[in-house]
Design an enzyme around this catalytic site. Structure first.
Site, short mmCIF file in Angstrom:
data_model
loop_
_atom_site.label_atom_id
_atom_site.label_comp_id
_atom_site.label_asym_id
_atom_site.label_seq_id
_atom_site.Cartn_x
_atom_site.Cartn_y
_atom_site.Cartn_z
N ALA A 152 0.82 -1.22 0.00
CA ALA A 152 0.00 0.00 0.00
C ALA A 152 0.85 1.27 0.00
O ALA A 152 0.53 2.24 -0.70
CB ALA A 152 -0.94 0.00 1.21
N LYS B 223 3.92 1.67 -1.16
CA LYS B 223 4.60 1.79 -2.46
C LYS B 223 3.60 2.24 -3.54
O LYS B 223 3.89 3.13 -4.33
CB LYS B 223 5.23 0.45 -2.83
CG LYS B 223 6.15 0.51 -4.03
CD LYS B 223 6.57 -0.88 -4.49
CE LYS B 223 7.60 -1.52 -3.59
NZ LYS B 223 8.14 -2.76 -4.21
N ASP C 289 12.36 -3.07 -7.93
CA ASP C 289 13.03 -3.74 -6.83
C ASP C 289 13.96 -2.71 -6.22
O ASP C 289 14.63 -1.97 -6.94
CB ASP C 289 13.82 -4.96 -7.32
CG ASP C 289 14.18 -5.91 -6.17
OD1 ASP C 289 13.43 -5.94 -5.17
OD2 ASP C 289 15.19 -6.61 -6.27
N GLY D 124 9.79 0.32 5.96
CA GLY D 124 11.11 -0.30 5.77
C GLY D 124 12.18 0.33 6.65
O GLY D 124 11.98 0.53 7.84
N ARG E 17 13.11 5.86 -5.16
CA ARG E 17 11.98 5.51 -6.03
C ARG E 17 11.48 6.75 -6.77
O ARG E 17 11.14 6.69 -7.94
CB ARG E 17 10.85 4.87 -5.21
CG ARG E 17 9.75 4.31 -6.10
CD ARG E 17 8.72 3.50 -5.33
NE ARG E 17 9.32 2.29 -4.79
CZ ARG E 17 9.55 2.08 -3.49
NH1 ARG E 17 9.22 2.99 -2.60
NH2 ARG E 17 10.10 0.96 -3.08
#
Length: 204
Positions: free
Chosen positions: A11, A13, A76, A160, A188
């Site tokens: 969620a 990300k 990734d 994370g 990201r």
């Protein structure tokens, strides 16, 4: 409107990616939202291998269902700590052995860096995005963020390793930043900005 499938149900990300790509005329869907239930084993040796495998498996699945006019995006990402010779790297999500257990992963990282001096705690986050179209076109975009690993968690946002990743220029961890601040400088966010430039060519 072209379907843009995210190879994720994370969620945090999905929210981050939707925010960054909101200016595009795309129907952005997580796997759940697209009704896709596929578990792709991430057994690649690099971030790019893992991303491509995820995106391509989902592409093949969609083609088998007769779908067309879509893009599948997988990413990734991981944390690379200089003192640990680039670990946890591609194993970041399962560093402590159990996939996606943030608190255990953070505990293990702190233990590995116990008594390590500040100037040896440099690290970077890396994100490698692979997007594939229904026709098999492949786009690769990479982004990095640089910082230091703190000796204790700080901040309540993000996920994370965010509460341990301190960015000196902002004097904040990722977990202390607003989503706009983080998206502007995150690995990201940077990879997605590069992806946006490449998507413009495909979406003309």
């Amino acid at each position: 409107m072209k379907k843009f499938i995210l190879a994720s149900n994370n969620a945090h990300k999905v929210k981050e990616i939707k925010e960054i790509l909101k200016d595009f005329n795309l129907n952005i869907l997580s796997l759940n939202e697209a009704g896709i239930d596929i578990d792709v084993e991430e057994d690649g040796k690099t971030f790019e291998e893992n991303s491509f495998k995820k995106a391509n498996e989902i592409r093949k699945y969609l083609l088998s269902k007769g779908e067309s006019d879509f893009i599948v995006m997988a990413d990734d990402s991981g944390l690379e700590v200089d003192y640990l010779n680039g670990a946890p790297g591609i194993y970041s999500a399962r560093y402590a052995g159990e996939h996606g257990n943030d608190s255990k992963n953070n505990e293990k990282l702190l233990e590995e860096l116990k008594n390590v001096k500040d100037d040896e705690r440099k690290a970077n986050f890396i994100c490698v995005i692979v997007a594939v179209t229904d026709k098999g076109e492949k786009i690769v975009a990479e982004g990095k963020s640089y910082g230091l690993i703190l000796e204790a968690l700080s901040g309540n946002e993000g996920f994370g390793y965010d509460p341990l990743f301190f960015v000196p220029e902002y004097k904040k961890t990722f977990a202390e930043m607003t989503s706009d601040e983080k998206n502007a400088i995150s690995h990201r966010g940077r990879a997605l900005e590069k992806l946006k430039d490449n998507l413009k060519g495909i979406l003309k």
